[in-house]
Motif scaffolding. Structure first.
Motif, PDB file in Angstrom:
ATOM      1  N   MET A   1       0.839  -1.189   0.000  1.00 57.85           N
ATOM      2  CA  MET A   1       0.000   0.000   0.000  1.00 57.85           C
ATOM      3  C   MET A   1       0.870   1.232   0.000  1.00 57.85           C
ATOM      4  SD  MET A   1      -2.868   0.883   2.679  1.00 57.85           S
ATOM      5  CE  MET A   1      -3.306  -0.812   2.477  1.00 57.85           C
ATOM      6  N   GLY A 289      -8.445  -4.041  -6.558  1.00 57.27           N
ATOM      7  CA  GLY A 289      -7.414  -4.263  -5.554  1.00 57.27           C
ATOM      8  C   GLY A 289      -6.115  -4.419  -6.325  1.00 57.27           C
ATOM      9  N   SER A 293       2.854  -6.956  -4.548  1.00 50.79           N
ATOM     10  CA  SER A 293       3.085  -6.845  -3.107  1.00 50.79           C
ATOM     11  C   SER A 293       4.560  -6.539  -2.888  1.00 50.79           C
ATOM     12  CB  SER A 293       2.715  -8.146  -2.392  1.00 50.79           C
ATOM     13  OG  SER A 293       3.693  -9.149  -2.633  1.00 50.79           O
ATOM     14  N   ASP A 302      -1.999  -7.577   2.096  1.00 50.96           N
ATOM     15  CA  ASP A 302      -1.740  -6.393   1.285  1.00 50.96           C
ATOM     16  C   ASP A 302      -1.081  -6.801  -0.023  1.00 50.96           C
ATOM     17  OD1 ASP A 302      -1.257  -3.837   0.353  1.00 50.96           O
ATOM     18  OD2 ASP A 302       0.437  -3.469   1.678  1.00 50.96           O
ATOM     19  N   ASP A 303      -1.875  -6.929  -1.065  1.00 54.95           N
ATOM     20  CA  ASP A 303      -3.311  -6.720  -1.095  1.00 54.95           C
ATOM     21  C   ASP A 303      -3.982  -7.906  -1.770  1.00 54.95           C
ATOM     22  OD1 ASP A 303      -5.787  -5.371  -0.819  1.00 54.95           O
ATOM     23  OD2 ASP A 303      -5.586  -4.530  -2.816  1.00 54.95           O
ATOM     24  N   GLY A 306      -7.611  -7.938  -0.871  1.00 56.43           N
ATOM     25  CA  GLY A 306      -8.416  -6.936  -1.563  1.00 56.43           C
ATOM     26  C   GLY A 306      -8.678  -7.309  -3.002  1.00 56.43           C
ATOM     27  N   ASP A 364      -7.955  -1.956  -0.191  1.00 53.66           N
ATOM     28  CA  ASP A 364      -6.519  -2.037   0.057  1.00 53.66           C
ATOM     29  C   ASP A 364      -6.180  -1.631   1.492  1.00 53.66           C
ATOM     30  OD1 ASP A 364      -3.825  -2.407  -0.346  1.00 53.66           O
ATOM     31  OD2 ASP A 364      -3.509  -0.496  -1.367  1.00 53.66           O
ATOM     32  N   TYR A 429      -4.379  -4.095  10.880  1.00 53.93           N
ATOM     33  CA  TYR A 429      -3.785  -4.109   9.542  1.00 53.93           C
ATOM     34  C   TYR A 429      -2.321  -3.672   9.590  1.00 53.93           C
ATOM     35  CZ  TYR A 429      -2.996  -2.809   4.671  1.00 53.93           C
ATOM     36  OH  TYR A 429      -2.476  -2.684   3.407  1.00 53.93           O
ATOM     37  N   HIS A 433       1.243  -5.217   7.992  1.00 47.97           N
ATOM     38  CA  HIS A 433       1.493  -4.487   6.751  1.00 47.97           C
ATOM     39  C   HIS A 433       2.982  -4.428   6.390  1.00 47.97           C
ATOM     40  CE1 HIS A 433       2.045  -0.331   4.937  1.00 47.97           C
ATOM     41  NE2 HIS A 433       1.083  -0.773   4.158  1.00 47.97           N
TER      42      HIS A 433
END
Length: 471
Positions: A1, A289, A293, A302-303, A306, A364, A429, A433
């Motif tokens: 992200m 999404g 990564s 992540d992700d 999503g 996301d 999250y 992450h």
């Protein structure tokens, strides 16, 4: 992200509902709020069917199981890597086999960076190997590494006050975690600010809400005219330990070795699939999404999650034989982690038809139990989204929060298209992450079922309404 979106997240607040003589009484040139409420209320049966199929029907746990197979097979998927391109080809075949329409790949040029071997060892006051993760696009050290004394600071302001002490040293940032949006600035800008005062490298306390000695990677940016110095994230624990040592006047020396290299841009693809609209096929609700990564963990949270609940949204709608008036378009972005590279190129390619985009949606922010959706758009559009979210009362997920931004949909939002993001527990999250902990173990199949249900209901109803969302 990508970090820029999280500059907004520290101010997320639940917004008041539209009622009485609110500004959203008239939601379109021909449609009143009362009429739109009545229209949306007519989707209760469809919403219930989607929820039942996702949460307790034949599709139960499907998105989790699909994702587990995918990440167990491919692993992490860094921009420019063979893993990412393998993942894209697998997804292309998956979407075809799922019976979705207009499945295709759109070429994108993406950054290619590799971390290589890396290490950091405290030599003084004692020998202590440290866990590190180099930051994206960082340069490497000389082969023999860099041996230098450490300057520990807690902020950019402290670095400026102590600038004369920084020359020739490794700057260690021990900034407190004050939410991702504020704290991530140290990861993004830490190397540049350290280089400006003559440092030879920078080590940044991982931007994480919780740590069990886990470094977190991510993107950082160099600045023209400023020397490029090696930069990496260290654990919260090591950053705090060195801050304590420094506060006692203890001399700290570190040897840093990083083989990181930047290569020419590589070929990649955005992955696209659709359910074609029955009445207005040229008009679009975009569900998305990102497929790439970082090169740690499995990129499951992540992700991958999503991307896969976005795919699941279309699968649920297709399985129920529903075909909305507008086209539902799934886009799985590439190179999001490098700054939304794939989504920018997609926007540049398709912005000529911007008037045909009713809503852009991005998941996301993880897929723990959803709390609702973040939304950016006009008050009139927000009134409609609130009515659609009321269809999710059977699972008690009805909140409409502020700020629907996401790295991959911001280009559209800034051009006036309404945008929505799936919201859940951000503290959880940011514990996982961009770390080695981003694996399937962080996810729960039941929570993904609920996420998919929310995503499918919102996308389907907005795509099937008589009118597009007002700007």
């Amino acid at each position: 992200m990508i970090p820029l979106i999280f500059l907004f997240l520290g101010v997320l607040q639940l917004l008041p509902s539209c009622s009485g003589r609110a500004v959203c009484e008239d939601v379109g040139p021909l449609t009143t709020l009362k009429e739109i409420k009545e229209e949306i209320a007519g989707y209760q049966d469809a919403a219930k069917a989607i929820i039942d199929l996702a949460v307790c029907g034949k599709a139960q746990n499907r998105s989790f199981e699909r994702l587990a197979l995918f990440v167990d097979t491919v692993g992490h998927r860094l921009s420019g890597s063979k893993n990412l391109e393998k993942a894209i080809q697998i997804m292309y075949q998956n979407l075809i086999e799922d019976g979705l329409e207009n499945v295709h790949l759109e070429p994108v040029k993406v950054p290619h960076w590799e971390r290589g071997q890396e290490s950091a060892v405290m030599l003084e006051p004692r020998n202590h190997p440290m866990a590190i993760l180099g930051l994206g696009s960082s340069v490497g050290t000389p082969p023999e590494g860099i041996i230098a004394e450490v300057l520990v600071v807690s902020s950019f302001e402290e670095l400026q006050r102590r600038a004369p002490e920084a020359r020739g040293k490794i700057v260690v940032y021990n900034q407190p975690y004050k939410g991702y949006g504020e704290t991530v600035q140290y990861r993004v800008q830490g190397a540049v600010e350290a280089a400006k005062v003559g440092a030879v490298a920078s080590l940044i306390r991982s931007v994480a809400s919780f740590s069990i000695y886990s470094p977190h990677t991510g993107m950082q940016s160099y600045q023209d005219g400023v020397p490029k110095i090696p930069t990496a994230c260290i654990t919260v624990e090591d950053a705090e330990m060195m801050a304590r040592m420094a506060s006692r006047g203890t001399k700290i020396v570190i040897q840093l070795k990083m083989e990181a290299k930047n290569y020419p841009d590589a070929e990649s693809f955005n992955t696209v699939a659709e359910i074609t609209g029955s009445k207005y096929p040229e008009q679009v609700v975009l569900v998305s999404g990102h497929l790439d990564s970082w090169d740690v963990g499995q990129g499951a949270l992540d992700d991958g999650s999503g991307a896969f609940i976005s795919w699941e949204a279309l699968s649920l709608i297709k399985d129920l034989g529903l075909r909305p008036k507008r086209t539902l378009r799934l886009v799985l972005w590439t190179a999001e982690e490098q700054g939304g590279v794939g989504s920018l190129q997609y926007y540049q390619l398709h912005k000529g038809s911007i008037s045909n985009f009713s809503l852009v949606m991005e998941s996301d922010l993880g897929n723990f139990m959803p709390t609702g959706v973040g939304f950016t758009g006009s008050d009139k559009a927000r009134a409609i989204i609130k009515e659609v979210m009321n269809l999710l009362q059977p699972i008690n997920i009805t909140q409409v929060l502020g700020n629907g931004e996401g790295t991959d949909i911001n280009y559209w939002i800034q051009a006036g298209v309404p945008g929505a993001s799936l919201m859940d527990d951000l503290n959880r999250y940011f514990s996982f992450h961009h770390s080695q902990g981003d694996t399937m173990t962080a996810l729960d199949p039941t929570q993904m079922n609920y996420s998919a249900a929310v995503w499918a209901v919102v996308s389907y109803v907005i795509a099937d309404l008589d009118e597009m969302l007002p700007r």
